[in-house]
Design an enzyme around this catalytic site. Structure first.
Site, PDB file in Angstrom:
ATOM      1  CD  GLU A  46      -0.415  -1.556   3.035  1.00  0.00           C
ATOM      2  OE1 GLU A  46      -0.226  -2.469   2.197  1.00  0.00           O
ATOM      3  OE2 GLU A  46      -0.531  -1.756   4.254  1.00  0.00           O
ATOM      4  CG  ASN A  47       5.048   0.979   0.540  1.00  0.00           C
ATOM      5  OD1 ASN A  47       4.491  -0.093   0.319  1.00  0.00           O
ATOM      6  ND2 ASN A  47       6.349   1.110   0.454  1.00  0.00           N
TER       7      ASN A  47
END
Lengths: 215, 234
Positions: A46-47
């Protein structure tokens, strides 16, 4: 085989060729080690990364390349990067086929609690609330009970929720449980346990359709 | 038009006590570390810091926490910083937790002139308490507001003198959205180039969002979890 290995090996059997998958921090990350032969998945972090590769060799270390657990990783042919906003558009927008997360509690409605314990300092939910709200399938990887044998699969969650009616499947070292509109259905039990033992370790009603399969 | 500043010190001299500042970075990756160091050295106080994480005890936003320059922290996860935890338990720092995707989207909304948005994230949880809800196509949503700041600290890989920016790998993270959402955006880069040297098709942050660009004097790029694999014997 230890409990965690049994859990993540079983979850890996849920992966389908072509899936985009987000694996939570800790035990869920290990699912990547057991992807079945012939199944090609793309890991989302998700980064801002699609196509997460293995940890680097000492000679490949790049501080600009980390996963959501802040571990250094590598890229693969076909990897892409994006901003956090685009990454969560993938999550919230229903583009992620499956996410695997840990749990403190799960209940009969598929409610999940995994981000805080009252009385302890709140450390934050990170991306967990977005993942459970947006991923097409939410699979919980967890030990069936607490260290002192307390129930974690409950009629109703007691701890603050991460999401409501979001869990599709629970995989523990004892059982594979599906969350359905009629409640929790025991689909499979571990090869060295019994339906009665699973029921005792569960604080919710378990529906059983015939003899559960073994895993 | 000259957007280039000589140093991070020149940038932070514009920031008054009590300002709100967005800091890009995820963990310690893609951090505007020169701007943070300069703000730490200058001692500007009573700040609201908007960043996904507060860094670790002695690096990143954690440097500002340790010197008690941060009055209010807004982010999604604060678990890797012991001094932050101490101050939080002692009530010495205020902090607000926002789901990471909602955090990113609130910042995006601020930069894009969106007055709020409905998201399913957090519905039926503590995050949704007190917020307007709506059922859209049979699904429950909560209303979230845009998140603005006075200043943004952005880290990019390269920038040109017009403020166009490109990023490198996962060091991109929150930097592009934060660049859009503040009144004044400072971008620190590893290399400043003349206009025309960046491929226009590759630019992620167009210069309109960047007030000033500066070359970072030094990058530690500290690694938070050094996970290394051994070469396997064949």
């Amino acid at each position: 085989m230890d409990k965690r290995e049994r859990i993540v090996r079983r979850i890996a059997q849920e992966l389908r060729d072509g899936d985009y998958v987000n694996l939570g921090i800790g035990m869920p990350t290990l699912v990547a080690n057991y992807v079945p032969p012939g199944v090609d998945i793309t890991l989302h972090s998700e980064n801002g990364m699609l196509g997460v590769g293995p940890y680097p060799l000492e000679s490949e270390i790049d501080p600009d390349l980390v996963n959501a657990g802040k571990e250094i990783v590598t890229e693969l042919p076909g990897t892409s990067y994006c901003s956090s906003a685009d990454s969560f558009a993938m999550v919230r927008g229903g583009h992620i086929d499956m996410t695997v997360l840990g749990a403190l509690e799960v209940d009969e409605e598929g409610n999940l609690a995994n981000w805080m314990v009252p009385g302890k300092m709140m450390k934050g939910m990170g991306g967990a609330m977005d993942l459970v709200a947006g991923a097409k399938r939410v699979i919980i990887a967890m030990e069936h009970t607490t260290k002192d044998g307390g129930h974690k699969v409950l009629k109703t969650c007691v701890l603050p929720l991460t999401g409501t009616k979001v869990v599709n499947m629970i995989v523990s070292e004892l059982a594979v449980i599906e969350v359905t509109p009629k409640g929790l259905v025991l689909r499979e039990i571990a090869s060295d346990t019994t339906v009665d033992a699973v029921r005792k370790a569960t604080g919710a009603t378990l529906h059983v359709d015939g003899e559960p399969a073994r895993f | 038009m000259n957007k280039v500043l000589k140093s991070a010190e020149e940038a932070v001299a514009q920031i008054p006590d009590g300002a709100s500042i967005m800091c890009g970075g995820f963990g310690l990756c893609g951090l505007p570390e020169n701007l943070i160091r300069a703000l730490h050295a200058r001692g500007t106080r009573n700040l609201t810091i908007i960043s996904n994480n507060p860094g670790v005890d002695d690096f990143g936003v954690g440097m500002l926490v340790r010197t008690k320059q941060v009055a209010h922290f807004i982010g999604s996860y604060v678990g890797e910083n012991k001094e932050f935890e101490r101050q939080a338990i002692a009530g010495e720092i205020k902090y607000t937790l926002v789901p990471q995707g909602t955090f990113a989207e609130r910042i995006r909304a601020a930069g894009a002139g969106i007055g709020g948005f409905f998201t399913p994230t957090g519905y039926g949880t503590m995050v949704g308490e007190g917020k307007e809800t709506r059922v859209i196509d049979g699904r429950n949503y909560i209303l979230e507001a845009p998140l603005h700041a006075d200043f943004a600290f952005v880290k990019a890989y390269k920038g040109d003198t017009k403020g166009n920016l490109i990023y490198r790998k996962t060091a991109r993270n929150f930097n592009p959205v934060m660049a859009t959402a503040a009144r004044v955006t400072f971008a620190e880069v590893e290399e400043i180039v003349e206009p025309g040297r960046l491929d226009p098709d590759a630019i992620v942050t167009p210069g309109i969002f960047v007030t000033h660009v500066l070359k970072g004097a030094h990058y530690d790029k500290r690694i938070e979890r050094r996970t290394v694999r051994q070469l396997q014997a064949v």
